[in-house]
Design an enzyme around this catalytic site. Structure first.
Site, PDB file in Angstrom:
ATOM      1  N   GLY A 612       0.830  -1.205   0.000  1.00  0.00           N
ATOM      2  CA  GLY A 612       0.000   0.000   0.000  1.00  0.00           C
ATOM      3  C   GLY A 612       0.859   1.247   0.000  1.00  0.00           C
ATOM      4  O   GLY A 612       2.074   1.201   0.209  1.00  0.00           O
ATOM      5  N   LYS A 634       7.462  -0.515   6.542  1.00  0.00           N
ATOM      6  CA  LYS A 634       6.873   0.810   6.367  1.00  0.00           C
ATOM      7  C   LYS A 634       8.002   1.795   6.095  1.00  0.00           C
ATOM      8  O   LYS A 634       8.816   2.087   6.971  1.00  0.00           O
ATOM      9  CB  LYS A 634       6.090   1.204   7.621  1.00  0.00           C
ATOM     10  N   ASP A 731      -6.963   7.419  13.827  1.00  0.00           N
ATOM     11  CA  ASP A 731      -7.126   7.103  12.396  1.00  0.00           C
ATOM     12  C   ASP A 731      -7.762   5.730  12.228  1.00  0.00           C
ATOM     13  O   ASP A 731      -7.321   4.925  11.403  1.00  0.00           O
ATOM     14  CB  ASP A 731      -5.780   7.159  11.676  1.00  0.00           C
TER      15      ASP A 731
END
Length: 915
Positions: A612, A634, A731
């Site tokens: 992603g 990440k 979030d």
């Protein structure tokens, strides 16, 4: 041209002729082996080897000179097995010999005698392994193979052949139907089989002096004692399900059973619906790796008990289709039905992705058959060409080898390693993408009862070097079959997986952290499944010597900064160093790292795929060569503000991990973090799909309330854990809630990039729009209750399949909320720092048009219960308690776990968390 020049040229030509002559034996053997493997891969439904000549048959034509043309084949069984008078299982077979141009089928007598003089002259070039197998399936005939040319693939597929049908002499003393045999055609130094008895010995050639004439040939000698033991020798059973037209893959996994444990081997035959269960005490237990353990068809079965040294079962399995069933009606899917379909959509993520060492060695010269220990003379086929390669390969393997064990060893090669030695062997142009396939090669050394076969001096240092496998590049490496060159039996299978990294044929043993190579005298197993074993580490200096061609000029300097090297990249598309571009060419214009699949991260991780990409970072799936695990990496953008935000995330994640060491709070764990090329990189455990993709595979039709309740209880458990530590996630959305497994309802929260401690709020613009709370939109002070608002929106979306408040911007988002919940209280409006954007001076909302229909939104005209139509009052009340205008009036995580709607599943689903 002077006479001297002519003499030099003539001498040179003579040398070339002699060299070609000396190399013809190995060249013919290699061609035969390759074609045998290709034919086995392409068309043979059931390939059963010829039985070794345990009892010589009577033949009075010992003095007749015949020209024997044999082929390197594994002969398929033509007719069903027949029971002999003595109880032995004897197959019908015919041996066709060529005397001049005339073919004469010879059927030998089934009677056995200890005083038999010789096997037929035409067995001069036949050498067979002392293994036996039985089969009843009919397959196409194999074409003959001449050493001077290679027949096209069409001949192999059609089964047409110019040669006769090969049959072997039947003998009542034979204890099994057939055994694997390998012969070479028109080889100058034929391999002879000699049988010794009390009355003398007989050679299987046209003349008994053949062994003297062919001094360079390998001779396999059997004594009377060995022949009697061979009658009771263990059988090597190979059972193949027929391949379909789509070339289904085979699956073999090695079980962790103890040695000599009884193993039930199930063989499924899709052609005749018959099954045979063979119960054998096995030395190396090899079990079938199936998607589900299903019993064989009950139509007919036969059970055979045979003492075996090794039983290998190869079963064709069909990988599940990755497509899910399409529902045309908006009915809710049951929990069991959903995860049953997800089992077909996504397989477990960690499957091996790399070819085995044997598969890599298939492209190099294969070592010739080795001589028996009793023969002191070295075979001419065991020449220095193979020893030069083996010695080099063994030297490289030494740095990664463990202490040799006398019994068995497991060699694990991890996903698509450029690994460290076979990259010198295998050409990069042979690299193929084999996504969702993993290759398992099992090499088992079969010992003769009279004397064990020893490896040649060049390959005795490593079992891997002594047995090479051959793969069919014409099939784009989708199927790999391993062919044994020495006295070993090699079985290669390909196992389908769905999320495996793409395979590359350029391999290396040393770059795999879990690769261990040992010298084995009985069994060597090579598998590609990642395991948590001790890793092999090399220094930068060694890596530069071995892989300098795989490194860019900048990497050759950069690698010196990393004391431990695990992986150097497996791609020729590496980013080139350029000082004129942002971050020396490693970043794009906005500071994102240029991700290249199959390249390395910090000389330890292999980039498998991109998972992603967000506004702050990129997330890639990678393989950790140090731990042997798949991880999520990440990669933060190379900008200061994102770097500072990431430091806060690391601080929170480490705090959470310390307080939840057993991961009972359903929160992702941070493994590690480091810098690489000016990017901060965080590594996490790799999870399955997120809840948005979970809705997508169900065509956004939503799920039943039972599954929604399970998710809700787990999210509340995580929020309670965060709330007790005054942490705001900030979030929450379906994309940040991941399934632990694609077939189970366990979940974990991820992405704490926007998180903060409640008394250390950093950002004002947080939360994704559809799940953004009113206080964040209006600019008032927020607390951990904003996560409860997001939870209510998420649970409704999982149930209905669509967002509850789908605003295209903040004014429309607030209008969507007011359409369902009505206007906010005056206190909320007065405390807003952005009320001028959304409200008039008198406090009435400003008109907002629907971005889709163009109509104006109206306040309180849409009923909440009519919007979701759940039919469950407890569920409706729970959601309404989450969606209060006043943050202080919303339900807390602790209260939510005690709600009537949640209490039904709190015991099994929401475990107690650390206090």
């Amino acid at each position: 041209m002077t006479s001297l020049h002519k003499q030099i040229i003539e001498s040179h030509n003579n040398d070339i002729t002699k060299l070609k002559s000396s190399m013809s034996t190995r060249a013919a053997a290699r061609r035969s082996v390759c074609l045998s493997s290709m034919s086995y891969t392409l068309g043979a439904d059931d390939v059963t080897p010829i039985t070794s000549n345990t009892t010589p048959s009577n033949n009075n034509n010992n003095n007749n000179t015949t020209t024997t043309i044999t082929t390197t084949t594994t002969t398929p069984t033509i007719s069903p097995l027949k029971q002999s008078t003595t109880g032995s299982i004897i197959p019908k077979s015919i041996l066709v010999t060529k005397s001049g141009s005339k073919e004469e089928p010879i059927v030998s007598s089934s009677k056995s005698s200890s005083n038999s003089s010789s096997i037929n002259n035409n067995f001069n070039n036949l050498y067979s392994a002392s293994t036996f197998s039985s089969s009843t399936k009919k397959v196409h005939e194999r074409p003959s193979i001449n050493p001077g040319f290679r027949k096209p693939r069409e001949a192999l597929l059609s089964g047409n052949s110019d040669s006769g049908i090969i049959k072997k002499p039947s003998s009542s003393s034979t204890s099994s139907s057939s055994s694997s045999s390998s012969t070479t055609s028109n080889i100058k130094a034929p391999i002879q089989i000699s049988h010794s008895s009390n009355s003398g010995s007989s050679s299987s050639g046209g003349n008994n002096n053949n062994s003297d004439d062919n001094s360079g040939s390998s001779t396999i000698k059997h004594t009377a004692a060995s022949l009697s033991k061979m009658k009771l020798s263990p059988s090597h059973t190979i059972s193949d399900s027929p391949r379909s037209s789509t070339m289904k893959s085979r699956s073999v996994s090695i079980s962790n059973g103890s040695l000599f444990s009884p193993t039930n081997t199930s063989v499924n035959n899709s052609n005749n619906n018959t099954s045979s269960n063979i119960k054998t005490p096995t030395k190396s237990s090899i079990s079938e790796n199936l998607d589900q353990n299903t019993p064989p068809p009950p139509s007919s079965s036969s059970t055979t008990k045979t003492p075996t040294a090794t039983t290998t079962t190869t079963t064709t399995t069909t990988s599940s289709s990755s497509s899910t069933s399409t529902n045309t009606t908006p009915s809710k899917s049951s929990v069991d039905d959903v995860f049953a379909r997800l089992a077909n959509v996504s397989k477990p993520a960690i499957k091996s992705r790399s070819l085995s060492v044997s598969a890599s060695l298939a492209r190099v010269e294969q070592s010739p058959p080795t001589k028996d220990k009793g023969d002191k003379e070295s075979s001419s086929s065991s020449s220095s060409s193979s020893s030069s390669f083996s010695s080099k390969f063994t030297k490289i393997l030494r740095s990664s080898s463990k202490t040799p064990t006398p019994t068995s060893s497991n060699t694990t090669v991890q996903p698509s390693t450029t690994s460290l030695s076979a990259s010198k062997i295998s050409s990069r142009k042979d690299t193929k993408s084999l996504s969702s396939f993993s290759t398992t090669t099992t090499t088992t050394t079969l010992k003769s009862s009279s004397s064990s076969s020893s490896s040649s001096s060049s390959s005795s240092k490593s079992n891997i070097a002594s047995s090479s496998s051959s793969s069919s590049n014409n099939l784009t490496n989708l199927l790999t079959q391993s062919q044994s060159i020495s006295s070993t039996s090699t079985s290669t299978t390909t196992t389908p997986t769905s999320t495996s990294p793409t395979l590359a044929s350029s391999m290396s043993v040393l770059s795999s952290p879990t690769s261990t190579t040992t010298t084995s005298t009985s069994t060597t197993s090579t598998t590609t499944t990642p395991t948590k074993s001790s890793c092999t580490i090399i220094t930068p200096s060694i890596a530069l010597k071995l892989y300098i061609n795989d490194l860019t000029s900048a990497e050759q300097s950069e690698i010196l900064d990393y004391p431990q090297i695990y992986f150097t990249g497996n791609t020729n598309k590496k980013t080139k160093f350029n000082s004129q571009l942002p971050n020396n060419g490693y970043d794009n214009d906005i500071g994102e790292y240029k991700v290249v699949e199959r390249d390395h991260i910090a000389y330890r991780f292999e980039i498998v795929s991109i998972l992603g990409q967000g506004s702050f970072c990129q997330v890639v799936k990678g393989y950790d060569y140090k731990t042997g695990e798949m991880v999520a990496l990440k990669i933060l953008r190379n900008q200061k503000r994102f770097h500072n935000q990431a430091l806060t995330e690391i601080k929170i994640l480490e705090y959470l991990k310390t307080n939840d060491p057993n991961s009972t709070a359903s929160i992702v764990h941070l493994n590690n973090y480091f810098y690489f090329r000016n990017h901060l990189i965080l590594t996490f455990e790799l999870l399955s799909m997120n809840l948005y993709d979970f809705l997508k595979v169900n065509h956004f039709q939503g799920y039943n309330l039972n599954l929604v309740r399970r998710f809700g209880a787990q999210i509340l458990t995580s929020l309670r854990f965060l709330s007790k530590r005054n942490i705001i996630h900030a979030d929450l959305k379906p994309e940040n809630i991941l399934l632990k497994s694609p077939t189970k309802s366990g979940i974990k929260l991820i992405d704490f990039g926007s998180s903060c401690f409640e008394n250390e709020q950093i950002f004002t613009y947080i939360q994704s729009r559809f799940y953004r709370s009113p206080e964040v939109i209006l600019g008032t002070k927020y607390d951990k209750s904003i996560d409860i608002w997001s939870l209510g929106c998420i649970l409704v979306e999982i149930f209905t399949g669509v967002p509850l408040f789908p605003g295209s911007d903040e004014p429309e988002q607030l209008a969507c909320i007011m359409e369902v919940l009505g206007a906010p209280p005056k206190s909320v409006i007065d405390n807003s720092t952005r009320k001028d954007i959304f409200f008039e001076d008198d406090g009435t909302p400003k008109p907002v048009k629907n971005s889709t229909t163009g109509e104006l939104y109206t306040i309180g005209t849409k009923s909440f219960k009519d919007s979701i139509r759940s039919g469950d009052e407890d569920f409706d009340n729970f959601i309404l308690d989450c969606l209060k205008w006043e943050p202080s009036q919303r339900i807390t995580a602790e209260q939510g776990l005690k709600h009537d709607w949640i209490i039904k599943v709190i015991a099994p689903t929401a475990p107690s968390t650390p206090s």
